[in-house]
Design a protein around this motif. Structure first.
Motif, PDB file in Angstrom:
ATOM      1  N   LEU A 195       2.156  11.012  11.166  1.00  0.00           N
ATOM      2  CA  LEU A 195       1.578   9.676  11.135  1.00  0.00           C
ATOM      3  C   LEU A 195       1.133   9.268   9.743  1.00  0.00           C
ATOM      4  CD1 LEU A 195       0.836   7.619  13.464  1.00  0.00           C
ATOM      5  CD2 LEU A 195      -1.490   8.213  12.869  1.00  0.00           C
ATOM      6  N   ARG A 196       0.602  10.247   8.983  1.00  0.00           N
ATOM      7  CA  ARG A 196       0.022   9.875   7.694  1.00  0.00           C
ATOM      8  C   ARG A 196       1.085   9.390   6.710  1.00  0.00           C
ATOM      9  NH1 ARG A 196      -1.288  15.853   6.019  1.00  0.00           N
ATOM     10  NH2 ARG A 196       0.824  16.609   6.101  1.00  0.00           N
ATOM     11  N   SER A 197       2.351   9.668   6.994  1.00  0.00           N
ATOM     12  CA  SER A 197       3.378   9.202   6.078  1.00  0.00           C
ATOM     13  C   SER A 197       3.733   7.746   6.346  1.00  0.00           C
ATOM     14  CB  SER A 197       4.623  10.084   6.184  1.00  0.00           C
ATOM     15  OG  SER A 197       5.270   9.832   7.405  1.00  0.00           O
ATOM     16  N   LEU A 198       3.087   7.155   7.336  1.00  0.00           N
ATOM     17  CA  LEU A 198       3.362   5.763   7.666  1.00  0.00           C
ATOM     18  C   LEU A 198       2.263   4.877   7.107  1.00  0.00           C
ATOM     19  CD1 LEU A 198       4.165   6.549  11.364  1.00  0.00           C
ATOM     20  CD2 LEU A 198       5.839   6.125   9.568  1.00  0.00           C
ATOM     21  N   GLY A 199       2.607   3.631   6.865  1.00  0.00           N
ATOM     22  CA  GLY A 199       1.619   2.690   6.342  1.00  0.00           C
ATOM     23  C   GLY A 199       0.515   2.410   7.346  1.00  0.00           C
ATOM     24  N   MET A 200      -0.573   1.843   6.825  1.00  0.00           N
ATOM     25  CA  MET A 200      -1.715   1.528   7.690  1.00  0.00           C
ATOM     26  C   MET A 200      -1.296   0.621   8.845  1.00  0.00           C
ATOM     27  SD  MET A 200      -4.766   2.681   6.520  1.00  0.00           S
ATOM     28  CE  MET A 200      -6.156   1.570   6.435  1.00  0.00           C
ATOM     29  N   GLY A 201      -0.415  -0.332   8.545  1.00  0.00           N
ATOM     30  CA  GLY A 201      -0.004  -1.288   9.557  1.00  0.00           C
ATOM     31  C   GLY A 201       0.707  -0.617  10.716  1.00  0.00           C
ATOM     32  N   THR A 202       1.633   0.260  10.366  1.00  0.00           N
ATOM     33  CA  THR A 202       2.362   0.973  11.413  1.00  0.00           C
ATOM     34  C   THR A 202       1.405   1.816  12.235  1.00  0.00           C
ATOM     35  OG1 THR A 202       4.116   1.116   9.779  1.00  0.00           O
ATOM     36  CG2 THR A 202       4.404   2.372  11.799  1.00  0.00           C
TER      37      THR A 202
ATOM     38  N   LEU B  42       3.827  -5.211   4.789  1.00  0.00           N
ATOM     39  CA  LEU B  42       3.339  -3.842   4.911  1.00  0.00           C
ATOM     40  C   LEU B  42       4.347  -2.899   4.299  1.00  0.00           C
ATOM     41  CD1 LEU B  42       2.078  -3.568   8.564  1.00  0.00           C
ATOM     42  CD2 LEU B  42       0.748  -3.728   6.484  1.00  0.00           C
ATOM     43  N   GLY B  43       3.852  -1.962   3.502  1.00  0.00           N
ATOM     44  CA  GLY B  43       4.758  -0.965   2.952  1.00  0.00           C
ATOM     45  C   GLY B  43       5.634  -1.478   1.831  1.00  0.00           C
ATOM     46  N   ALA B  44       5.327  -2.650   1.311  1.00  0.00           N
ATOM     47  CA  ALA B  44       6.137  -3.182   0.220  1.00  0.00           C
ATOM     48  C   ALA B  44       5.838  -2.465  -1.088  1.00  0.00           C
ATOM     49  CB  ALA B  44       5.884  -4.675   0.063  1.00  0.00           C
ATOM     50  N   GLY B  45       4.721  -1.762  -1.122  1.00  0.00           N
ATOM     51  CA  GLY B  45       4.388  -1.003  -2.326  1.00  0.00           C
ATOM     52  C   GLY B  45       3.277  -1.633  -3.135  1.00  0.00           C
ATOM     53  N   ARG B  46       2.488  -2.504  -2.506  1.00  0.00           N
ATOM     54  CA  ARG B  46       1.402  -3.139  -3.257  1.00  0.00           C
ATOM     55  C   ARG B  46       0.323  -2.128  -3.628  1.00  0.00           C
ATOM     56  NH1 ARG B  46       0.169  -7.240   1.312  1.00  0.00           N
ATOM     57  NH2 ARG B  46       0.532  -5.256   2.342  1.00  0.00           N
ATOM     58  N   SER B  47      -0.091  -1.350  -2.615  1.00  0.00           N
ATOM     59  CA  SER B  47      -1.126  -0.348  -2.896  1.00  0.00           C
ATOM     60  C   SER B  47      -0.644   0.635  -3.939  1.00  0.00           C
ATOM     61  CB  SER B  47      -1.478   0.418  -1.626  1.00  0.00           C
ATOM     62  OG  SER B  47      -1.976  -0.470  -0.679  1.00  0.00           O
ATOM     63  N   GLU B  48       0.627   1.015  -3.835  1.00  0.00           N
ATOM     64  CA  GLU B  48       1.186   1.973  -4.790  1.00  0.00           C
ATOM     65  C   GLU B  48       1.154   1.400  -6.206  1.00  0.00           C
ATOM     66  OE1 GLU B  48       1.965   2.459  -1.773  1.00  0.00           O
ATOM     67  OE2 GLU B  48       2.126   4.635  -1.593  1.00  0.00           O
ATOM     68  N   THR B  49       1.467   0.109  -6.332  1.00  0.00           N
ATOM     69  CA  THR B  49       1.440  -0.513  -7.651  1.00  0.00           C
ATOM     70  C   THR B  49       0.040  -0.416  -8.246  1.00  0.00           C
ATOM     71  OG1 THR B  49       3.142  -2.041  -6.941  1.00  0.00           O
ATOM     72  CG2 THR B  49       1.905  -2.636  -8.910  1.00  0.00           C
TER      73      THR B  49
ATOM     74  N   GLY C 113      15.788   9.535   3.493  1.00  0.00           N
ATOM     75  CA  GLY C 113      15.549  10.319   2.281  1.00  0.00           C
ATOM     76  C   GLY C 113      14.252  11.078   2.370  1.00  0.00           C
ATOM     77  N   MET C 114      13.213  10.373   2.735  1.00  0.00           N
ATOM     78  CA  MET C 114      11.908  11.020   2.804  1.00  0.00           C
ATOM     79  C   MET C 114      11.899  12.062   3.898  1.00  0.00           C
ATOM     80  SD  MET C 114       9.213   8.101   1.782  1.00  0.00           S
ATOM     81  CE  MET C 114       8.695   7.934   3.409  1.00  0.00           C
ATOM     82  N   LEU C 115      12.706  11.762   4.896  1.00  0.00           N
ATOM     83  CA  LEU C 115      12.731  12.682   6.002  1.00  0.00           C
ATOM     84  C   LEU C 115      13.287  14.037   5.588  1.00  0.00           C
ATOM     85  CD1 LEU C 115      11.754  11.630   8.623  1.00  0.00           C
ATOM     86  CD2 LEU C 115      13.994  12.184   9.521  1.00  0.00           C
TER      87      LEU C 115
ATOM     88  N   THR D 221       9.422  -3.880   9.127  1.00  0.00           N
ATOM     89  CA  THR D 221       9.031  -2.494   8.968  1.00  0.00           C
ATOM     90  C   THR D 221      10.064  -1.778   8.136  1.00  0.00           C
ATOM     91  OG1 THR D 221       8.125  -2.638  11.150  1.00  0.00           O
ATOM     92  CG2 THR D 221       8.298  -0.462  10.203  1.00  0.00           C
ATOM     93  N   ASP D 222       9.584  -1.099   7.162  1.00  0.00           N
ATOM     94  CA  ASP D 222      10.501  -0.477   6.240  1.00  0.00           C
ATOM     95  C   ASP D 222      11.081   0.778   6.837  1.00  0.00           C
ATOM     96  OD1 ASP D 222      11.745   0.323   3.834  1.00  0.00           O
ATOM     97  OD2 ASP D 222      10.133   1.797   3.669  1.00  0.00           O
ATOM     98  N   THR D 223      12.368   0.793   6.983  1.00  0.00           N
ATOM     99  CA  THR D 223      12.989   2.000   7.503  1.00  0.00           C
ATOM    100  C   THR D 223      14.075   2.507   6.575  1.00  0.00           C
ATOM    101  OG1 THR D 223      14.374   0.561   8.799  1.00  0.00           O
ATOM    102  CG2 THR D 223      12.580   1.632   9.948  1.00  0.00           C
TER     103      THR D 223
ATOM    104  N   SER E  21      -3.951  -8.674  -0.909  1.00  0.00           N
ATOM    105  CA  SER E  21      -4.524  -9.084   0.362  1.00  0.00           C
ATOM    106  C   SER E  21      -3.427  -9.403   1.353  1.00  0.00           C
ATOM    107  CB  SER E  21      -5.423 -10.303   0.152  1.00  0.00           C
ATOM    108  OG  SER E  21      -5.933 -10.711   1.399  1.00  0.00           O
ATOM    109  N   SER E  22      -3.631  -8.979   2.581  1.00  0.00           N
ATOM    110  CA  SER E  22      -2.669  -9.309   3.625  1.00  0.00           C
ATOM    111  C   SER E  22      -2.995 -10.678   4.211  1.00  0.00           C
ATOM    112  CB  SER E  22      -2.706  -8.267   4.735  1.00  0.00           C
ATOM    113  OG  SER E  22      -2.323  -7.029   4.221  1.00  0.00           O
ATOM    114  N   ASP E  23      -4.167 -11.186   3.823  1.00  0.00           N
ATOM    115  CA  ASP E  23      -4.595 -12.490   4.302  1.00  0.00           C
ATOM    116  C   ASP E  23      -3.990 -13.533   3.354  1.00  0.00           C
ATOM    117  OD1 ASP E  23      -5.887 -14.791   4.939  1.00  0.00           O
ATOM    118  OD2 ASP E  23      -7.851 -13.846   5.206  1.00  0.00           O
TER     119      ASP E  23
END
Ligand SMILES: Nc1ncnc2c1ncn2[C@@H]1O[C@H](COP(=O)(O)OP(=O)(O)OP(=O)(O)O)[C@@H](O)[C@H]1O
Ligand SMILES: Nc1ncnc2c1ncn2[C@@H]1O[C@H](COP(=O)(O)OP(=O)(O)OP(=O)(O)O)[C@@H](O)[C@H]1O
Ligand SMILES: [Mg+2]
Ligand SMILES: [Mg+2]
Lengths: 508, 336, 320, 332
Positions: A140-147, A297-304, B18-20, B11-13, A461-463
């Motif tokens: 689970l932890r490899s998934l974004g917060m949204g998922t 979600l998961g677009a990489g904003r937090s990572e940036t 790769g990560m898998l 949802t990004d899939t 922000s997601s808002d």
């Protein structure tokens, strides 16, 4: 009168130092979506935890379909048909999505052991219904917060329940996922299942809720049908202020345009790559500018933001502050250079729960607040005092444990921590997630104020509303790469959505 | 596994496969790192020493590791649940004494007496841990002291070594089948059973859930108290069983066993890739970890010329080397 | 100390008693044990008795202080007993160059051992319990390689260190007291101390806040090694011999117990210095009581188990 | 932990050579035929020696050294030595590994008397003779193992009691510093001492018995508690020399003068015998560790077809104020 699905009578619940719930009565009817609102720390989560067996009330009784009940633990409540999504995503990070989803209801084979094939198939089926297509065997932890939030939701709803409790389910969700969620809620209602719904996003309440209970300082401030209540009146009830006053102040506290100096960029990220999440991302922030980062979600904003703050091992690219290159992979170097991050995951990466409000605020600035390794309490007190006042942090005293504060106040503590380092650039990742309208406005006003003082702000922000009103310029990310940049009049919700959705190559 | 990009859900899939693969490799390294290190060590040992890779030496290693292995199975459950059990060494020796004492009343008593006592103490420890929220480290440390005291009390301050005079019971420790003694087969059976319990039952998943995040487990409706109690009960029972089987093997209730054994067991489990923070790990790794310790010991004996003090230095260095290698493998996978 | 400066709060009567017990459970336990002894143990209220207890507890206190710091970072150091032995070996090995040189050599060895463990934890990411377990085995072996068997010495400086008194207080006790104050100061007043508890409380947050997490971790283990070495030197001087085989055996368990009984949670993020000292005193007093009453070993161990449980139960942290 | 420690290495030469006290008188003798073994060449074949504890105390050092030296002297080329580091489980697997390495003779210094079943079984299958030294194995001599060479710990306890009775004139309170709990040596030395006191000196009361775990440090700590809370104690019986020396340090620290409290101990290490000379100890009963010559000469006799006794009890010396000075050279 119809029997109540669940009723609470005269509930009181205290923690050392606070009375979180004071004689609260609450009644939920069948097939209703019942909103529970209030400021941060008003007692919403506490009430929910009392209703679902996490806490025992100090006083008062619970009635389930008019029968008195006591729940010793969440399991007991679940057995009674109450299913809950708690405020903090409460799933097990190391376990796979499938096991999280079906924990306690694993399909069994004839031998009595778990049938893993069926488990994964079932999980995939459920998640597809919620619009999530991903390998359900991933931890689970490899998934974004949204998922993760969607998994929690799916888990709660797929348990045969008569009542589903949702404590801020949308705070980590994108508009599209919110739609999915509302579809689910509509289905539940049509099946006669009741929903308790907690959110700080008022629009959502008006879209789906039938009835509302307003809590203020642990007491019921109002209870009634939602459509009879105007939005300003609702806000006024929550804040305990005059509706007229609220009307004057407007929706968000952002003033809009800043006097952007065309000066040298304060911070400049060039072609930052960080496989596999970021590719060639370039962002710059000038003094006095609020730059928004948009994306799904998961677009990489937090990572940036983390890459700029030195918190991620970067594969390629540079970050310069005022022309000077910052050492890679060192948050300390970034902070010394004047770049400070307020992370999105408050609990895991933000607060140090064992320490006091004071020590949390002073944490990052300790080197500046001490001489030859010995801290100066006087200087700490001064700076803590000034920030607590300026940010209006509500705490019993600076010595109160930070974990006892409400979410909004914890967020302010983190802001104070960043500001105390004397940061020139603030990277704010979801700074208003999960905080109430009042606090949200305060934080937004603060961002404006800081930009006006010449700080550079990167706002995630997601808002969308917040992004549009707060940012002077928005950089939109898609799949870890820059999909486009909008500035000035281009910054509208529609334009951002369009940039996100565009499939072809965009400039940038 | 889905490899399509589903633009509709946002949802990004696309990056998933790769990560898998990397996750799979990581999983493999974390869980089978010990197995790989074990294989390398065995090969090196076989090349370096003639008398190392003999069937008899292999049998010796397997037989003498089996008791540690049985205890390590229980410990794996405890550690995955986020706890720790320091009392196993004391359980082991206490069970041996009780089994030898009980063997004069027949096979059944010889088995039931130690299992009941050790199981009961495991149960009490589990109850204390689960109900009071006290640190397992301290609760089981008290268990370590208390059970050793109990052992001394029942053996007349250690002066009395009960002898096993029951052939059926002795056979449990000594008889062999297909070249391996009964305890080895029991170990294999228990490892298999434990593996199924851990991976393929709701109980096992509950253990992982509690270790991963106890708070979340509570809110997800996991019967935390019951699972925790069971986990310590299992650990106590298995330590008791190992002690009883060992008494059968040695034909007596030796009182000087088990000191420091808990640390060996913990080391084996951790070398096997189970994290002490809980929530991850498994029994294959644990078994490899146990064997690795046995092999290292045997290799040190093969070297022969080392003084007893130097042997300790070498085993410490070996242990450090193994965990460092594992960490590096693990990290290389994460960063690649 | 930190634990004495409680924040002003509104408490209920019963809650207040409960919280007081949680905060000060170890003090209450020590007091109870003292009272028991005053009533039931002959010759207890004698200066000589208190001297004996304080002298015997000094090395435990010193190692426990280091252990408390390590536990504060959510770590654990199983190697302290072995480090005591190593220090003991170094002392006699270098005694030819005079006591000061020998002591410095011992302290350097202790710090180096700590650095090795710290490096494994901080830079390689090995779990503290295994990293220090490897050290525990290896270092005791090394101490034995250096000094293969118990070796007596006649160096007067070193012997006086163990037996001398200043102003009626044994020197070893003074050393322990001074170190306690130093560690309390470290925790309370220094940047390092604040960073230490933060790292233990939330490592990810500490890293994002720019704290030198790895440096803090390795330093903590170095301090622990250093303090264990001090304890080793003191124990050696008191024994008037170096005995690497048995010196400090199982000290790690006593130290951990002292720390936990003293109210420092194993989950880190908090260090209680005075509580730790009290924890060590409690264990010492308990053992002395059992010996003085000539209980058989079996009873001694069972009673210890029960008392440790009771003390930790009384002192256990508030539950979430 | 060890039952025997001291601080000076064993002297070279034949000083302190073991002397057989009772050979053959106690039981039937054993021959190669009656044992049923195969002849082997002591010089060429693998000989295994399993030591129980780390060679970190005089007794173990002297013991291992004696075996190794004698092997070298006799030209035994293939001596394999293992050390169980005080872990019984390890000793069992050590010996099994020696068997796997093809040992034709096993010399074992057992950590414990019981629990040798698996080893004895494997050895019996291959008819490997086992000589146990310093501690007995509870099994059948000449069938399960060949013979035992060592001291009688019970007897040592009795002799220590005799010395204590003499030192105290048959009157007074005595404390016992016990060895490690659960250890056969502790058990026997305690029982011998108590039996003798009860039998011969009703005026002596044993008022205190606590374990010093065979170490100097614990001996010192326990004695410190003892003399403070029981000032009437007249004598201390320490079950090994190390604890006795710890007790001496404690007495010195409490400002006592030599001889004020009578100390009797068992072992015969150099430091303890010196303690008698200095007046702190009253007597030391010896426990001789130099097993090499006797072990291999017994084996040779066995191989030569002679009958050997089931137990070879060596005669241990006694060090008292009368002979301590002259005998200092014999101590190890
Ligand atoms: N475990 C706890 N210990 C002490 N105080 C607590 C605890 N949990 C909640 N509180 C306090 O109780 C009050 C109510 O908190 P609660 O979490 O119910 O607020 P909320 O309405 O859910 O706020 P938010 O919108 O921020 O989630 C707050 O003052 C909070 O500080
Ligand atoms: N620890 C991790 N291991 C593997 N993948 C991760 C990890 N953390 C994040 N990711 C993945 O990296 C991608 C980018 O995540 P990121 O958190 O930057 O998204 P975001 O745009 O900030 O969205 P959010 O609103 O969820 O914060 C996502 O696909 C996420 O699943
Ligand atoms: Mg809430
Ligand atoms: Mg994010």
């Amino acid at each position: 009168m119809a029997t109540a699905v669940l009723e609470a009578r005269g509930i009181s619940k205290g923690f050392p130092g606070v009375l979180a719930l004071d004689d609260v009565s609450f009644r939920l009817d069948a097939g209703q979506v019942h909103a529970l609102v209030g400021e941060n720390g008003a007692g919403k989560s506490t009430l929910i935890k009392v209703l679902t067996g996490v806490y025992r009330p100090d006083r008062g009784t619970l009635l389930l379909r008019d029968e008195p009940v006591t729940f010793d633990n969440p399991l007991a409540a679940q057995r009674a048909g109450i299913s809950t999504i708690y405020q903090e995503v409460n799933l097990v990070p190391q376990m796979s999505l499938a096991h999280n989803l079906l924990l306690g209801r694993e399909p069994r084979s004839r031998l009595g052991v778990t049938d893993t094939t069926q488990l994964y198939a079932e999980a995939e089926r459920v998640m597809t219904r919620y619009g999530i297509r991903t390998d359900v065997r991933r931890p689970l932890r490899s998934l974004g917060m949204g998922t993760q939030q969607m998994v929690a939701l799916a888990r709660a709803v797929s348990i045969e329940a008569r009542l589903v409790v949702m404590d801020e389910p949308t705070s980590a969700l994108e508009p599209r996922e919110v739609d999915t969620l509302f579809g689910v809620i509509a289905d539940l209602r049509s099946e006669g299942i009741s929903v308790i719904y907690v959110s700080h996003r008022l629009d959502e309440l008006y879209r789906i809720c039938d009835r509302v209970t307003v809590l203020r300082d642990g007491r019921v401030a109002h209870d009634g049908p939602l459509d009879e209540l105007a939005r300003v009146e609702l806000v006024a009830l929550m804040l305990g202020r005059d509706p007229a006053e609220i009307r004057r102040d407007g929706a968000t506290k952002f003033t809009g345009e800043h006097t952007t100096t065309v000066g040298e960029p304060l911070v400049q990220a060039r072609s930052v790559s960080c496989r596999p999440v970021l590719r060639d991302v370039s962002v710059q922030v000038r003094p006095g500018e609020v730059v928004g980062l948009g994306g799904l979600l998961g677009a990489g904003r937090s990572e940036t933001a983390k890459a700029i703050a030195g918190a991620l091992p970067v594969d390629a690219g540079t970050v310069t502050v005022a022309g000077q290159q910052v050492r890679r992979g060192s948050p300390a170097a970034a902070i010394r250079a004047g770049v400070s991050l307020v992370p999105e995951d408050r609990k895991a990466e933000g607060i140090v729960p064992t320490l006091s409000v004071r020590d949390n605020i002073a944490l990052a600035a300790l080197p500046q607040l001490s001489r030859s390794g010995v801290v100066s309490d006087a200087r700490i007190d001064r700076i803590v005092d000034s920030f607590m006042r300026r940010l209006r942090i509500k705490a019993a005293s600076p010595h109160q444990k930070v974990s006892e504060l409400s979410g909004g106040n914890q967020q302010k503590v983190l802001l104070a921590r960043s500001l105390a380092t004397g940061a020139k650039v603030l990277l704010l990742d979801e700074p208003t997630r999960g905080i109430d309208v009042g606090a949200k406005a305060e934080v937004q006003a603060l961002i404006d104020e800081l930009a006006a003082e010449g700080l550079g702000v990167l706002l995630i922000s997601s808002d969308l509303e917040e992004l549009v009103e707060g940012a002077d310029r928005v950089v939109v990310l898609r799949d870890g790469a820059v999909a486009g940049e909008l500035s000035g009049d281009q910054v509208t919700e529609e334009a951002i959505m369009a940039t996100i959705a565009a499939t072809g190559e965009t400039d940038g | 596994m889905t490899t399509t990009t589903d633009a509709d859900t946002g949802t990004d899939t696309r990056r998933a496969p790769g990560m898998l693969r990397r996750e799979r490799i990581g999983h493999l390294l974390q869980h089978h790192g010990a197995l790989m290190v074990l294989a390398v060590t065995v090969v090196v040992g076989a090349v370096a020493f003639d008398s190392f890779a003999t069937p008899q030496n292999a049998a010796n290693i397997v037989v003498s590791s089996s008791f540690l292995a049985i205890i390590a199975i229980g410990m794996t459950f405890v550690i995955i649940s986020g706890g720790i059990d320091l009392s196993v060494g004391s359980s082991f020796v206490l069970a041996g004494v009780l089994a030898a004492y009980g063997s004069r009343y027949g096979l059944l008593v010889a088995l039931l007496l130690p299992l009941t006592v050790c199981g009961a103490i495991g149960l009490v420890q589990g109850l204390i841990v689960a109900r009071t929220g006290m640190a397992p480290f301290i609760v089981t440390l008290a268990g370590l002291l208390g059970m050793r005291g109990l052992m001394l009390a029942v053996s007349d301050e250690g002066a009395n070594t009960y002898l096993v005079r029951n052939d059926a019971f002795s056979a449990l420790g000594q008889a062999s089948f297909l070249g391996l003694t009964v305890p080895v087969w029991i170990t294999l059976g228990l490892a298999l059973l434990g593996g199924v319990l851990l991976q393929r039952t709701g109980f096992g998943q509950n253990v992982y859930a509690i270790g991963g995040s106890e708070e979340a487990a509570v809110l997800m409706g996991v019967p935390v108290t019951r699972v925790k109690v069971l986990v310590y009960l299992i650990s106590g029972l298995l330590a008791g069983l190992a002690g009883a089987l060992n008494a059968a093997r040695l034909s007596s209730g030796v009182t000087i066993l088990g000191a420091g054994m808990e640390l060996d067991v913990i080391a084996a489990v951790v070398i096997g890739g189970t994290l002490l923070t809980g929530g991850s790990g498994g029994l294959t790794g644990t078994m490899a970890g146990v064997l690795l310790l046995g092999v290292i010991q045997s290799l040190i004996n093969q070297i022969g010329v080392l003084t007893s003090s130097f042997q300790q230095v070498v085993s410490g260095a070996f242990l450090a080397l193994v965990v460092v290698t594992q960490r590096i493998l693990h990290r290389a996978q994460r960063l690649s | 100390m930190a634990e004495l400066a409680a924040a002003p709060r509104v408490w209920g009567g019963r809650a207040r008693l409960l919280t007081w017990l949680q905060e000060y459970g170890v003090y209450a336990s020590v007091l109870a044990l003292l009272l028991f002894n005053v009533v039931f143990t002959p010759h207890f209220l004698e200066v000589a008795n208190f001297r004996t207890q304080l002298i015997q507890v000094a090395p435990v206190v010193i190692t426990s202080l280091g252990m408390a710091l390590v536990i504060g970072t959510e770590g654990i150091d199983l190697s302290v007993g072995a480090v005591m032995a190593l220090a003991s070996a170094m002392v006699v090995l270098y005694l030819g160059y005079g006591a000061p040189v020998a002591i410095v050599a011992a302290l350097i060895a202790g710090a180096a051992a700590g650095a090795a463990g710290g490096a494994l934890v901080a830079y390689v990411g090995v779990q503290p319990i295994v990293a220090t377990l490897a050290l525990l085995v290896g270092i005791r072996g090394m101490a034995n390689v250096l000094v293969p068997q118990l070796t007596e010495f006649r160096n007067p400086t070193l012997i006086t260190l163990g037996s001398r008194s200043v102003l009626g207080l044994p020197l070893v006790v003074i050393v322990a007291a001074v170190l306690t104050v130093l560690v309390a100061f470290l925790i309370k007043r220094t940047t390092f101390g604040r960073q230490l508890v933060a790292v233990g409380g939330n490592r990810a947050a500490s890293r994002l806040s720019g704290l030198p997490v790895r440096r803090v971790l390795i330093t903590v283990y170095i301090i622990s090694g250093l303090l264990a070495a001090v304890a080793g030197v003191l124990a050696t001087s008191r024994l008037q011999a170096s005995d690497p085989t048995s010196l400090g055996l199982l000290m790690e368990l006593s130290a951990i117990t002292a720390v936990v009984v003293g109210g420092t949670p194993l989950t880190g993020g908090r260090v209680r210095v005075l509580g730790t000292v009290m924890g060590a005193l409690l264990i010492q007093l308990l053992q002395a009581t059992l010996i003085k009453h000539n209980l058989p070993q079996s009873w001694t161990q069972m009673v210890q188990a029960v008392i440790i449980l009771a003390a930790v139960y009384a002192a256990r942290g508030r539950r979430a | 932990k060890s039952e025997d420690s001291g601080d000076t290495p064993a002297p070279a030469g034949s000083a302190g050579q073991q002397v057989v006290q009772s050979a053959g008188a106690t039981g039937p003798t054993c021959t190669l035929q009656s044992f049923g073994g195969q002849r082997f060449d002591l010089k060429k074949d693998v000989v295994g020696f399993s030591q129980s504890e780390k060679e970190a105390n005089p007794f173990r050092i002297a013991e291992t050294k004696s075996i190794k030296d004698e092997a070298a002297k006799l030209g035994i080329a293939n001596l394999r030595v293992t050390n169980a580091q005080s872990q019984f489980a390890k000793q069992i697997s050590d010996v099994q590994q020696l068997i796997a390495q093809g040992a034709k003779l096993l010399v074992i210094a057992p950590l414990n008397s019981d629990g040798w079943e698996p080893v004895l079984k494997q050895a019996a299958e291959k008819k490997i003779p086992i000589i146990t030294i310093d501690r007995k194995i509870n099994a059948q001599p000449c069938t399960d193992y060949l013979t035992f060479i060592g001291s009688d710990f019970y007897e040592q306890g009795k002799r220590a009691a005799d010395q204590m009775i003499q030192a105290l004139g048959g009157q007074g309170e005595v404390a016992i510093l016990l060895g490690a709990p659960g250890n056969n040596v502790t058990t026997d030395r305690t029982k011998g001492f108590k039996d003798r006191i009860q039998e011969k000196a009703p005026g002596i009361t044993i008022s205190f018995e606590q374990t010093g775990e065979f170490t100097r440090e614990k001996g010192q700590q326990v004695t410190e508690q003892l003399i403070q809370s029981r000032p009437g104690t007249k004598g201390v019986y320490a079950e090994n020399d190390e604890m006795a020396l710890g007790a001496v340090t404690a007495l010195k620290g409490a400002g006592k003068s030599p001889g004020q409290v009578k100390i009797v101990s068992v072992d015969g290490t150099r430091a303890a015998v010196q303690g008698i000379v200095d007046g702190w100890l009253s007597a030391v009963v010896e426990s001789n560790p130099r097993f090499g010559p006797l072990a291999f000469s017994t084996t040779q006799k066995f191989l030569d077809g002679e009958g050997i006794p089931a137990t070879v009890i060596i005669s241990d010396q006694e060090y008292t104020t009368a002979n301590a000075k002259e005998s200092l050279g014999n101590a190890y």
